[in-house]
Design a protein around this motif. Structure first.
Motif, PDB file in Angstrom:
ATOM      1  N   ARG A  85       0.568  51.570  11.416  1.00  0.00           N
ATOM      2  CA  ARG A  85       1.973  51.147  11.365  1.00  0.00           C
ATOM      3  C   ARG A  85       2.583  51.412   9.991  1.00  0.00           C
ATOM      4  NH1 ARG A  85       5.357  48.465  14.479  1.00  0.00           N
ATOM      5  NH2 ARG A  85       7.048  47.230  13.547  1.00  0.00           N
ATOM      6  N   VAL A  86       1.818  51.178   8.923  1.00  0.00           N
ATOM      7  CA  VAL A  86       2.310  51.458   7.574  1.00  0.00           C
ATOM      8  C   VAL A  86       2.604  52.947   7.418  1.00  0.00           C
ATOM      9  CG1 VAL A  86       1.612  51.587   5.148  1.00  0.00           C
ATOM     10  CG2 VAL A  86       1.260  49.476   6.426  1.00  0.00           C
ATOM     11  N   LEU A  87       1.728  53.792   7.951  1.00  0.00           N
ATOM     12  CA  LEU A  87       1.932  55.241   7.892  1.00  0.00           C
ATOM     13  C   LEU A  87       3.241  55.621   8.576  1.00  0.00           C
ATOM     14  CD1 LEU A  87       0.910  58.149   7.324  1.00  0.00           C
ATOM     15  CD2 LEU A  87      -0.305  58.029   9.510  1.00  0.00           C
ATOM     16  N   TRP A  88       3.473  55.042   9.739  1.00  0.00           N
ATOM     17  CA  TRP A  88       4.715  55.325  10.477  1.00  0.00           C
ATOM     18  C   TRP A  88       5.939  54.849   9.697  1.00  0.00           C
ATOM     19  CZ3 TRP A  88       7.287  51.068  13.336  1.00  0.00           C
ATOM     20  CH2 TRP A  88       8.493  51.485  13.911  1.00  0.00           C
ATOM     21  N   ARG A  89       5.903  53.616   9.195  1.00  0.00           N
ATOM     22  CA  ARG A  89       7.067  53.070   8.505  1.00  0.00           C
ATOM     23  C   ARG A  89       7.376  53.833   7.213  1.00  0.00           C
ATOM     24  NH1 ARG A  89       8.662  47.840   9.855  1.00  0.00           N
ATOM     25  NH2 ARG A  89      10.528  48.425   8.686  1.00  0.00           N
ATOM     26  N   CYS A  90       6.336  54.251   6.507  1.00  0.00           N
ATOM     27  CA  CYS A  90       6.538  54.914   5.213  1.00  0.00           C
ATOM     28  C   CYS A  90       7.084  56.332   5.357  1.00  0.00           C
ATOM     29  CB  CYS A  90       5.234  54.943   4.422  1.00  0.00           C
ATOM     30  SG  CYS A  90       4.742  53.351   3.736  1.00  0.00           S
ATOM     31  N   PHE A  91       6.637  57.050   6.380  1.00  0.00           N
ATOM     32  CA  PHE A  91       6.966  58.479   6.473  1.00  0.00           C
ATOM     33  C   PHE A  91       7.732  58.842   7.740  1.00  0.00           C
ATOM     34  CE2 PHE A  91       2.931  58.273   3.955  1.00  0.00           C
ATOM     35  CZ  PHE A  91       3.513  58.565   2.725  1.00  0.00           C
ATOM     36  N   ARG A  92       8.336  57.858   8.382  1.00  0.00           N
ATOM     37  CA  ARG A  92       9.114  58.119   9.595  1.00  0.00           C
ATOM     38  C   ARG A  92      10.233  59.122   9.350  1.00  0.00           C
ATOM     39  NH1 ARG A  92      13.827  55.973  11.713  1.00  0.00           N
ATOM     40  NH2 ARG A  92      14.033  54.835   9.766  1.00  0.00           N
ATOM     41  N   ALA A 259       0.449  49.240  17.378  1.00  0.00           N
ATOM     42  CA  ALA A 259       0.878  49.642  16.036  1.00  0.00           C
ATOM     43  C   ALA A 259       2.184  50.420  16.048  1.00  0.00           C
ATOM     44  CB  ALA A 259      -0.212  50.482  15.377  1.00  0.00           C
ATOM     45  N   LEU A 260       2.396  51.227  17.084  1.00  0.00           N
ATOM     46  CA  LEU A 260       3.556  52.104  17.149  1.00  0.00           C
ATOM     47  C   LEU A 260       4.462  51.722  18.315  1.00  0.00           C
ATOM     48  CD1 LEU A 260       1.769  55.545  16.569  1.00  0.00           C
ATOM     49  CD2 LEU A 260       2.928  54.115  14.862  1.00  0.00           C
ATOM     50  N   PRO A 261       5.746  52.005  18.209  1.00  0.00           N
ATOM     51  CA  PRO A 261       6.662  51.747  19.321  1.00  0.00           C
ATOM     52  C   PRO A 261       6.471  52.783  20.418  1.00  0.00           C
ATOM     53  CG  PRO A 261       7.823  52.872  17.574  1.00  0.00           C
ATOM     54  CD  PRO A 261       6.440  52.592  17.041  1.00  0.00           C
ATOM     55  N   ASN A 262       7.246  52.654  21.484  1.00  0.00           N
ATOM     56  CA  ASN A 262       7.220  53.680  22.515  1.00  0.00           C
ATOM     57  C   ASN A 262       7.620  55.019  21.918  1.00  0.00           C
ATOM     58  OD1 ASN A 262       6.571  51.736  24.422  1.00  0.00           O
ATOM     59  ND2 ASN A 262       8.713  51.360  24.960  1.00  0.00           N
ATOM     60  N   LYS A 263       7.126  56.081  22.511  1.00  0.00           N
ATOM     61  CA  LYS A 263       7.377  57.420  21.969  1.00  0.00           C
ATOM     62  C   LYS A 263       8.870  57.725  21.855  1.00  0.00           C
ATOM     63  CE  LYS A 263       3.002  59.135  23.831  1.00  0.00           C
ATOM     64  NZ  LYS A 263       2.583  57.860  24.435  1.00  0.00           N
ATOM     65  N   SER A 264       9.648  57.225  22.807  1.00  0.00           N
ATOM     66  CA  SER A 264      11.089  57.488  22.779  1.00  0.00           C
ATOM     67  C   SER A 264      11.790  56.734  21.653  1.00  0.00           C
ATOM     68  CB  SER A 264      11.710  57.104  24.126  1.00  0.00           C
ATOM     69  OG  SER A 264      11.510  55.723  24.391  1.00  0.00           O
ATOM     70  N   GLU A 265      11.126  55.721  21.083  1.00  0.00           N
ATOM     71  CA  GLU A 265      11.732  54.911  20.033  1.00  0.00           C
ATOM     72  C   GLU A 265      11.070  55.126  18.671  1.00  0.00           C
ATOM     73  OE1 GLU A 265      11.321  50.946  21.440  1.00  0.00           O
ATOM     74  OE2 GLU A 265      12.693  51.205  23.138  1.00  0.00           O
ATOM     75  N   LEU A 266      10.220  56.120  18.587  1.00  0.00           N
ATOM     76  CA  LEU A 266       9.430  56.329  17.371  1.00  0.00           C
ATOM     77  C   LEU A 266      10.298  56.550  16.136  1.00  0.00           C
ATOM     78  CD1 LEU A 266       6.489  56.708  16.295  1.00  0.00           C
ATOM     79  CD2 LEU A 266       6.863  59.169  16.542  1.00  0.00           C
ATOM     80  N   LEU A 267      11.408  57.261  16.299  1.00  0.00           N
ATOM     81  CA  LEU A 267      12.240  57.613  15.149  1.00  0.00           C
ATOM     82  C   LEU A 267      13.423  56.678  14.971  1.00  0.00           C
ATOM     83  CD1 LEU A 267      12.254  61.493  15.642  1.00  0.00           C
ATOM     84  CD2 LEU A 267      10.625  60.077  14.367  1.00  0.00           C
ATOM     85  N   ILE A 268      13.448  55.583  15.760  1.00  0.00           N
ATOM     86  CA  ILE A 268      14.554  54.629  15.703  1.00  0.00           C
ATOM     87  C   ILE A 268      14.089  53.354  15.005  1.00  0.00           C
ATOM     88  CG2 ILE A 268      16.217  53.299  17.039  1.00  0.00           C
ATOM     89  CD1 ILE A 268      15.878  55.324  19.293  1.00  0.00           C
ATOM     90  N   ASP A 269      14.703  53.046  13.879  1.00  0.00           N
ATOM     91  CA  ASP A 269      14.382  51.829  13.134  1.00  0.00           C
ATOM     92  C   ASP A 269      15.600  51.468  12.288  1.00  0.00           C
ATOM     93  OD1 ASP A 269      13.389  49.756  11.665  1.00  0.00           O
ATOM     94  OD2 ASP A 269      11.479  50.710  11.192  1.00  0.00           O
ATOM     95  N   PRO A 270      16.568  50.735  12.874  1.00  0.00           N
ATOM     96  CA  PRO A 270      17.823  50.438  12.162  1.00  0.00           C
ATOM     97  C   PRO A 270      17.623  49.760  10.813  1.00  0.00           C
ATOM     98  CG  PRO A 270      17.996  49.850  14.483  1.00  0.00           C
ATOM     99  CD  PRO A 270      16.553  50.188  14.232  1.00  0.00           C
ATOM    100  N   GLU A 271      16.672  48.807  10.744  1.00  0.00           N
ATOM    101  CA  GLU A 271      16.448  48.100   9.482  1.00  0.00           C
ATOM    102  C   GLU A 271      15.978  49.057   8.397  1.00  0.00           C
ATOM    103  OE1 GLU A 271      13.848  44.841  10.028  1.00  0.00           O
ATOM    104  OE2 GLU A 271      15.118  43.811  11.480  1.00  0.00           O
ATOM    105  N   MET A 272      15.045  49.943   8.762  1.00  0.00           N
ATOM    106  CA  MET A 272      14.548  50.905   7.785  1.00  0.00           C
ATOM    107  C   MET A 272      15.643  51.897   7.402  1.00  0.00           C
ATOM    108  SD  MET A 272      12.040  51.878   5.902  1.00  0.00           S
ATOM    109  CE  MET A 272      10.628  51.010   6.580  1.00  0.00           C
ATOM    110  N   ASP A 273      16.474  52.292   8.370  1.00  0.00           N
ATOM    111  CA  ASP A 273      17.570  53.210   8.071  1.00  0.00           C
ATOM    112  C   ASP A 273      18.522  52.617   7.033  1.00  0.00           C
ATOM    113  OD1 ASP A 273      16.622  55.111   9.783  1.00  0.00           O
ATOM    114  OD2 ASP A 273      17.880  54.516  11.475  1.00  0.00           O
ATOM    115  N   GLN A 274      18.808  51.330   7.154  1.00  0.00           N
ATOM    116  CA  GLN A 274      19.689  50.672   6.193  1.00  0.00           C
ATOM    117  C   GLN A 274      19.093  50.671   4.797  1.00  0.00           C
ATOM    118  OE1 GLN A 274      20.602  46.764   7.677  1.00  0.00           O
ATOM    119  NE2 GLN A 274      21.786  47.524   9.427  1.00  0.00           N
TER     120      GLN A 274
END
Length: 333
Positions: A85-92, A259-274
């Protein structure tokens, strides 16, 4: 303030020792004490109680694996899932930008999070994506991430079924196939993983029976037997990497790991985008900010894209920038 107790939190059929073993409480307590003794002057000034509270809060939130040694991040199932999950959040953002990277580049990213992360683990994950393609081909972030999740979380399981597969492929009877035990998994020999198109794999039902025998006594992480059956029921014969690829694509297994969201939501993270937008804004107004692309004479070396199709077909996300959003799929002929 009192918080409501989760009724499913404890299993009344477990003894105290079994519960401690299942939840790895003693492992984390031992690590907390070790870290405290190694950094005593730094932590004691904030108070021992506060230190332990923050340590276990970090464990609960999954941030405890950041910058820790490889032996620690793979020590428990929770640590492995947290690191994924850290890998995904850091390099999404790499996936959102549509960037394609080579195996060694993904290895460098992992070593930013875990300095001694072994390149061999990254090679195994890349092999799932690339299969027969050259190891220097490029991969999309999503393709690599989901393959890495299966390789890292189920490492011992994959090593064991590779031995089973190799025995069946060599013509051994199912009755004589050696099903590795969890105690001997670290001593497993290296098995050949190269598969040619001429090979048709092994019988799916026989392979599945051997895997179920393994799962009955396997103490390491493994996918649910129901998910394994679902995968093998789709075809009469299966190759090793065909089976692993099916595990990668199985949404139920992804949900079980958690650890990871559904594949269709992998690149969607509003909080991280902000957070990213705030950071970009701060850099933009900084008088000392420099663009790396302004370096004279800087050229990107030619790179080879993998001709293999993307593992996960999803609707392309519209980008404001004009960067490429294609996944692991070559546009070159």
């Amino acid at each position: 303030m009192c918080t409501k107790m989760n009724p499913d939190r404890f299993n009344p059929t477990l003894s105290v020792d079994e519960y401690l073993a299942e939840t790895n409480v003693l492992f984390y307590l031992n690590d907390a004490v070790t870290q405290l003794l190694e950094h005593k002057e730094e932590y004691t000034q904030f108070g021992i109680v506060r230190y332990f509270a923050e340590y276990f809060s970090s464990v609960k939130n999954g941030n405890h694996v950041l910058f820790r040694e490889f032996g620690y991040i793979k020590a428990t199932a929770h640590n492995r899932a947290s690191f994924i999950r850290v890998l995904w959040r850091c390099f999404r953002q790499i996936g959102k930008n549509g960037d394609l990277l080579a195996m060694l580049e993904y290895s460098s990213l992992l070593q930013l999070l875990c300095p001694d992360f072994p390149v061999e683990m990254v090679q195994h994950a890349a092999r799932i994506v690339l299969m027969d393609d050259a190891m220097d081909c490029l991969m999309s972030f999503s393709d690599f991430l989901f393959s890495f999740q299966i390789q890292f979380y189920f490492e011992e399981f994959l090593e064991s079924i590779a031995v089973i597969y190799q025995d069946l492929l060599s013509g051994k009877s199912p009755n004589t196939v050696i099903v590795p035990t969890s105690t001997s998994v670290e001593q497993l020999p290296q098995v050949a993983t190269e598969e040619t198109e001429a090979q048709e794999g092994v019988d799916s039902s026989v392979f599945g029976e051997c895997i179920e025998v393994l799962c009955e006594r396997f103490k390491h992480n493994h996918p649910s037997t129901s998910a394994i059956r679902e995968v093998l029921e789709l075809t009469q014969r299966v190759t090793f990497y065909g089976f692993v690829m099916a595990l990668v694509r199985h949404e139920g297994i992804n949900q079980d790991i958690g650890a990871l969201p559904n594949k269709s939501e992998l690149l969607i993270d509003p909080e991280m985008d902000q957070e990213v937008e705030k950071l970009i804004a701060q850099i933009a107004i900084s008088p000392t900010s420099n663009s790396s692309s302004s370096v004279p004479g800087h050229k990107e070396p030619p790179r080879k894209a993998s001709p293999r199709k993307s593992l996960h077909h999803r609707k392309r996300i519209e980008m404001e920038s004009d960067g490429s959003t294609e996944e692991t799929d070559s546009s070159e002929n």
